[in-house]
Each structure stands twice: as C-alpha cells, then as structure tokens.
Motif scaffolding. Structure first.
Motif, PDB file in Angstrom:
ATOM      1  N   ASN A   1      -7.342   6.948  -2.953  1.00 17.90           N
ATOM      2  CA  ASN A   1      -7.412   6.047  -4.237  1.00 17.90           C
ATOM      3  C   ASN A   1      -6.483   4.881  -4.430  1.00 17.90           C
ATOM      4  N   ALA A   2      -5.416   5.113  -3.764  1.00 18.50           N
ATOM      5  CA  ALA A   2      -4.388   3.866  -3.829  1.00 18.50           C
ATOM      6  C   ALA A   2      -4.784   2.495  -3.017  1.00 18.50           C
ATOM      7  N   ALA A   3      -5.689   2.768  -1.742  1.00 18.27           N
ATOM      8  CA  ALA A   3      -6.124   1.646  -1.238  1.00 18.27           C
ATOM      9  C   ALA A   3      -7.388   1.202  -2.065  1.00 18.27           C
ATOM     10  N   SER A   4      -8.280   2.188  -2.617  1.00 25.05           N
ATOM     11  CA  SER A   4      -9.264   1.761  -3.483  1.00 25.05           C
ATOM     12  C   SER A   4      -9.019   0.842  -4.586  1.00 25.05           C
TER      13      SER A   4
ATOM     14  N   ALA B   1      -9.692  -3.210  -5.143  1.00 23.09           N
ATOM     15  CA  ALA B   1     -10.469  -3.568  -6.625  1.00 23.09           C
ATOM     16  C   ALA B   1      -9.586  -4.602  -7.322  1.00 23.09           C
ATOM     17  N   GLU B   2      -8.387  -4.575  -7.030  1.00 28.33           N
ATOM     18  CA  GLU B   2      -7.494  -5.562  -7.760  1.00 28.33           C
ATOM     19  C   GLU B   2      -7.450  -6.814  -7.031  1.00 28.33           C
TER      20      GLU B   2
ATOM     21  N   LEU C   1       0.940  -1.255  -0.026  1.00 30.03           N
ATOM     22  CA  LEU C   1       0.035  -0.027   0.004  1.00 30.03           C
ATOM     23  C   LEU C   1       0.931   1.041   0.006  1.00 30.03           C
ATOM     24  N   GLY C   2       1.988   1.157   0.808  1.00 33.35           N
ATOM     25  CA  GLY C   2       2.905   2.505   0.768  1.00 33.35           C
ATOM     26  C   GLY C   2       3.456   2.586  -0.361  1.00 33.35           C
ATOM     27  N   THR C   3       3.775   1.711  -1.249  1.00 30.18           N
ATOM     28  CA  THR C   3       4.363   1.900  -2.440  1.00 30.18           C
ATOM     29  C   THR C   3       3.241   2.164  -3.507  1.00 30.18           C
ATOM     30  N   ALA C   4       1.847   1.817  -3.533  1.00 36.62           N
ATOM     31  CA  ALA C   4       0.820   2.214  -4.304  1.00 36.62           C
ATOM     32  C   ALA C   4       0.523   4.050  -4.123  1.00 36.62           C
TER      33      ALA C   4
ATOM     34  N   VAL D   1      -9.480 -12.508  -6.414  1.00 42.84           N
ATOM     35  CA  VAL D   1     -10.598 -13.434  -5.618  1.00 42.84           C
ATOM     36  C   VAL D   1     -11.597 -13.944  -6.664  1.00 42.84           C
ATOM     37  N   LYS D   2     -12.194 -13.164  -7.410  1.00 43.41           N
ATOM     38  CA  LYS D   2     -13.196 -13.416  -8.567  1.00 43.41           C
ATOM     39  C   LYS D   2     -12.399 -14.418  -9.552  1.00 43.41           C
ATOM     40  N   GLU D   3     -11.357 -14.324  -9.951  1.00 43.02           N
ATOM     41  CA  GLU D   3     -10.656 -14.828 -10.880  1.00 43.02           C
ATOM     42  C   GLU D   3     -10.251 -16.385 -10.320  1.00 43.02           C
ATOM     43  N   ALA D   4      -9.909 -16.342  -9.117  1.00 46.58           N
ATOM     44  CA  ALA D   4      -9.586 -17.438  -8.239  1.00 46.58           C
ATOM     45  C   ALA D   4     -10.857 -18.435  -8.088  1.00 46.58           C
ATOM     46  N   LYS D   5     -12.080 -17.655  -7.729  1.00 43.88           N
ATOM     47  CA  LYS D   5     -13.280 -18.609  -7.462  1.00 43.88           C
ATOM     48  C   LYS D   5     -13.586 -19.036  -8.807  1.00 43.88           C
ATOM     49  N   THR D   6     -13.582 -18.373  -9.963  1.00 45.35           N
ATOM     50  CA  THR D   6     -13.949 -18.678 -11.253  1.00 45.35           C
ATOM     51  C   THR D   6     -13.232 -20.009 -11.846  1.00 45.35           C
ATOM     52  N   TRP D   7     -11.780 -19.944 -11.461  1.00 42.49           N
ATOM     53  CA  TRP D   7     -10.962 -21.183 -11.994  1.00 42.49           C
ATOM     54  C   TRP D   7     -11.348 -22.136 -10.997  1.00 42.49           C
ATOM     55  N   ALA D   8     -11.476 -22.053  -9.458  1.00 45.69           N
ATOM     56  CA  ALA D   8     -11.930 -23.225  -8.603  1.00 45.69           C
ATOM     57  C   ALA D   8     -13.235 -23.802  -9.157  1.00 45.69           C
TER      58      ALA D   8
END
Length: 241
Positions: free
Chosen positions: A164-167, A171-172, A103-106, A177-184
């Motif tokens: 905005n960085a946290a947001s 979102a990322e 988060l600090g880097t973002a 998580v959505k992609e992982a659930k889809t693949w699962a």
C-alpha cells in the motif's frame, strides 16, 4: 515506553476482591522482554511474545472506560508495530538500512493504519476494571487487551504495509508527473502564442517600414494578453487547474 506498571500493582487490586485474569497477571505480557533482529548490522528491537504468541497492551488509570480502552489499544498497537517494522526491514533491508528511504518511511508510517484496519479481525481480548481513587475522589478505570500475534499475521501486515505504501507513492509520483506535464503544456502554449504574435508583428512592422511601430506593439500586446487569458480559461475548463 508506556508507564503503566503502577496502575497494575497490588496497590490497586481488582474490584470486589476478584483476581486478575491469568494473562493480565502474566509478567511476560505486562512487562515483556525485548528481542532484536539484526538487519545489515542494524538492530531492530521489539517485544517478545509469550509461549502462546500473545502480545498485550495495558493502560494507565483514566477517568473513563473509553479512555482506558483506547490507551490499552495504543500500547498494544505500538508493540505489534515494532514486530512488523522489524519484519519489513528484513523483507526490504535497502529501504531501512543504513537510513530509511522515502519508501521505508512510508512503510513505517503505514503499519499503524494496517493494524487498526485489522482490529475487528484481531478481536482483542479485553479486561476492564474500576479503581477506587484514594481520598474518596470517585472511580477511575484501567484496561488491558491482548491478541495472538503469530508470524503469519506479522507477515500479512508487513506485506500489506509495503504494497500500500508503494502504491501510494506511485500514485503521488504519477500525480506530480501529470501536474508537471500540464504546466509544461501551459507554458509551452503561452510561448508558442508569443512566438506567433511576435512573428506577425515583425512582419507587419517590416512592411510598414516602422511607421506604425508603437500602434502595432500595443495591438500585439493586447492580442497576446487576450490569447493567453483565453488559453488559461481553456486549461481551467478541461484540466481542472
């Protein structure tokens, strides 16, 4: 550090015998002192503003006005970034000290964009000047800009960069998580089909006492491949994968 000192020496006085504006000639703005803010034992350095909270950026000598103005803004933005980064570290020290978190880097990467987004609102005061190049090589340009960099402005940019960085990270994360659930779901569905077809094969093979083992295996494999292909088409249609 921007090497602009030589471009603003008396060797290149303003065109037509004019004088530099007060703020351009100011050593406080041209070559400002450094301040530092200690955050949990780590020093965050940034340029010091003058008595009127001004921060200025100066270009070197360039071939066009646009290039000179762009470099002056880059210098100014970098100086503001240092102040904002120190404020961000003070607001959320655990994200920056002893090492930067994700988060600090973002947040640090977001600061420049937040400053650019406020460029119109900041309305930097600009000075552009033509310089006669020695040897009759024509005219070159230099530029300087300044803005009033108040504590309120620094706080506003720091807060926006952090939010905005946290947001963006949330979102990322949600996307991953959505992609992982889809693949699962995809892998789970394929395994479920394999289990069903294998069970049917074992049942039929037991009832035929193994006489049709190979034909049943070929049919089972064919059905499984067709079922998996249909399942993949379904997934692509309804999930966009």
């Amino acid at each position: 550090r921007f090497n602009f000192q030589q471009a603003w020496t008396d060797k290149y006085s303003p065109k037509d015998g004019a004088e530099f504006p007060e703020w351009v000639a100011s050593k406080e703005l041209r070559d400002p002192l450094q301040e530092s803010l200690p955050v949990d034992g780590v020093q965050f350095s940034f340029v010091k503003t003058d008595a009127q909270d001004r921060v200025a950026g100066f270009s070197t000598i360039h071939a066009t006005r646009e290039e000179a103005a762009g470099k002056a803004w880059e210098c100014l933005r970098a100086r503001i970034e240092g102040r904002v980064l120190a404020r961000c570290a003070l607001r959320a020290p655990r994200e920056f000290v002893p090492v930067r978190t994700r988060l600090g880097t973002a947040i640090a990467e977001r600061i420049g964009g937040e400053i650019d987004a406020r460029r119109t609102m900041l309305a930097p005061v600009t000075f552009e000047d033509e310089v006669e190049v020695a040897g009759g090589l024509g005219t070159a340009y230099r530029a300087a800009q300044y803005v009033v960099c108040s504590g309120v402005l620094v706080d506003d940019i720091a807060r926006a960069a952090a939010e905005n960085a946290a947001s963006e990270l949330r979102a990322e994360h949600e996307r991953h998580v959505k992609e992982a659930k889809t693949w699962a779901s995809l892998i789970g569905g394929a395994l479920f089909l394999l289990l069903i077809i294998t069970s049917v094969y074992l049942f039929l093979n037991a009832h035929t006492k193994g006489y049709y083992a190979w034909p049943l295996r070929i049919v089972a494999c064919s059905i499984y491949l067709i079922a998996v292909a249909a399942y993949l088409l379904y997934f692509r249609r309804f999930t966009g994968m």
